[in-house]
Design a protein around this motif. Structure first.
Motif, PDB file in Angstrom:
ATOM      1  N   PRO A 143       0.841  -1.212   0.000  1.00  0.00           N
ATOM      2  CA  PRO A 143       0.000   0.000   0.000  1.00  0.00           C
ATOM      3  C   PRO A 143       0.872   1.255   0.000  1.00  0.00           C
ATOM      4  O   PRO A 143       1.959   1.266   0.580  1.00  0.00           O
ATOM      5  N   GLU A 144       0.389   2.284  -0.678  1.00  0.00           N
ATOM      6  CA  GLU A 144       1.121   3.551  -0.690  1.00  0.00           C
ATOM      7  C   GLU A 144       1.153   4.146   0.708  1.00  0.00           C
ATOM      8  O   GLU A 144       0.188   4.032   1.460  1.00  0.00           O
ATOM      9  N   VAL A 145       2.245   4.809   1.027  1.00  0.00           N
ATOM     10  CA  VAL A 145       2.391   5.494   2.302  1.00  0.00           C
ATOM     11  C   VAL A 145       2.648   6.959   1.996  1.00  0.00           C
ATOM     12  O   VAL A 145       3.631   7.301   1.349  1.00  0.00           O
ATOM     13  N   LEU A 146       1.741   7.813   2.424  1.00  0.00           N
ATOM     14  CA  LEU A 146       1.902   9.245   2.217  1.00  0.00           C
ATOM     15  C   LEU A 146       2.337   9.874   3.529  1.00  0.00           C
ATOM     16  O   LEU A 146       1.666   9.713   4.551  1.00  0.00           O
ATOM     17  N   LYS A 147       3.470  10.552   3.494  1.00  0.00           N
ATOM     18  CA  LYS A 147       3.952  11.292   4.657  1.00  0.00           C
ATOM     19  C   LYS A 147       3.951  12.750   4.270  1.00  0.00           C
ATOM     20  O   LYS A 147       4.657  13.148   3.356  1.00  0.00           O
ATOM     21  N   SER A 148       3.143  13.539   4.950  1.00  0.00           N
ATOM     22  CA  SER A 148       3.015  14.937   4.582  1.00  0.00           C
ATOM     23  C   SER A 148       3.045  15.812   5.828  1.00  0.00           C
ATOM     24  O   SER A 148       2.099  15.787   6.636  1.00  0.00           O
ATOM     25  N   ASP A 149       4.089  16.590   5.968  1.00  0.00           N
ATOM     26  CA  ASP A 149       4.173  17.550   7.061  1.00  0.00           C
ATOM     27  C   ASP A 149       3.043  18.572   6.937  1.00  0.00           C
ATOM     28  O   ASP A 149       2.419  18.952   7.933  1.00  0.00           O
ATOM     29  N   PHE A 150       2.777  18.991   5.712  1.00  0.00           N
ATOM     30  CA  PHE A 150       1.697  19.940   5.423  1.00  0.00           C
ATOM     31  C   PHE A 150       0.355  19.422   5.946  1.00  0.00           C
ATOM     32  O   PHE A 150      -0.351  20.117   6.692  1.00  0.00           O
ATOM     33  N   LEU A 151      -0.020  18.214   5.569  1.00  0.00           N
ATOM     34  CA  LEU A 151      -1.322  17.672   5.999  1.00  0.00           C
ATOM     35  C   LEU A 151      -1.363  17.433   7.510  1.00  0.00           C
ATOM     36  O   LEU A 151      -2.404  17.651   8.142  1.00  0.00           O
ATOM     37  N   MET A 152      -0.241  17.001   8.087  1.00  0.00           N
ATOM     38  CA  MET A 152      -0.217  16.772   9.530  1.00  0.00           C
ATOM     39  C   MET A 152      -0.439  18.074  10.290  1.00  0.00           C
ATOM     40  O   MET A 152      -1.206  18.125  11.255  1.00  0.00           O
TER      41      MET A 152
END
Length: 172
Positions: free
Chosen positions: A90-99
């Motif tokens: 599964p794709e893993v999205l890490k986003s400082d912006f969204l967090m």
């Protein structure tokens, strides 16, 4: 895929490449779905060479440092083919912006708008880079599979831009 498999895949599809050329491909063609830089590339190339999955040709250059060109070996091809044919994860999205926006109630006044605008600029720049290069890559022989990943990235950025613009309009 692990970094070693990305490098093996690039060498498998492109032939001999320098570390710099690998970095350029990662930063221009793969950046929208893979994060890797010099900090990953050169140590991985060294490990792959030690494991005899790549070979290195050193080319002497006048008035410049020697250039190392790496090639995939049969052992490297076997390793790559096993890895590329494994079931996808599964794709893993890490986003400082969204967090940060997730915890938006704790942001200082106006930071949500600032962060939205900053991310909008980043997404627009990333989209523009893909749009500007897709024809060149197509003309340089990029495969249909590779072109799909570029089109996927363009669709992702367009969708993200639309959502960010909608949110900015709602809070303005």
């Amino acid at each position: 895929m692990k970094g070693k498999h990305v490098i093996l895949g690039l060498l498998n599809t492109r032939g001999g490449l320098t570390g710099y050329q690998i970095k350029e491909i990662v930063q221009t063609q793969l950046h929208h779905f893979y994060d890797g830089g010099f900090g990953m590339i050169y140590p991985t190339l060294k490990k792959l060479e030690e494991a005899e999955m790549v070979s290195k040709e050193t080319i002497s250059q006048d008035d410049k440092p020697n250039k190392n060109v790496f090639y995939i070996t049969d052992l490297g091809k076997t390793e790559f083919n096993q890895a590329v044919n494994q079931k996808t994860e599964p794709e893993v999205l890490k986003s400082d912006f969204l967090m940060k926006l997730y915890f938006g109630a704790s942001l200082d006044s106006g930071n949500d708008v600032t962060f939205l605008k900053e991310e909008l600029v980043r997404k627009q720049a990333s989209l523009q880079q893909l749009v500007e290069n897709i024809e060149k890559w197509r003309n340089d022989g990029m495969s249909d599979h590779q072109l799909f990943t570029v089109e996927y990235g363009m669709a992702y950025y367009r969708a993200a831009i639309e959502v960010i613009e909608k949110r900015l309009a709602e809070i303005s």
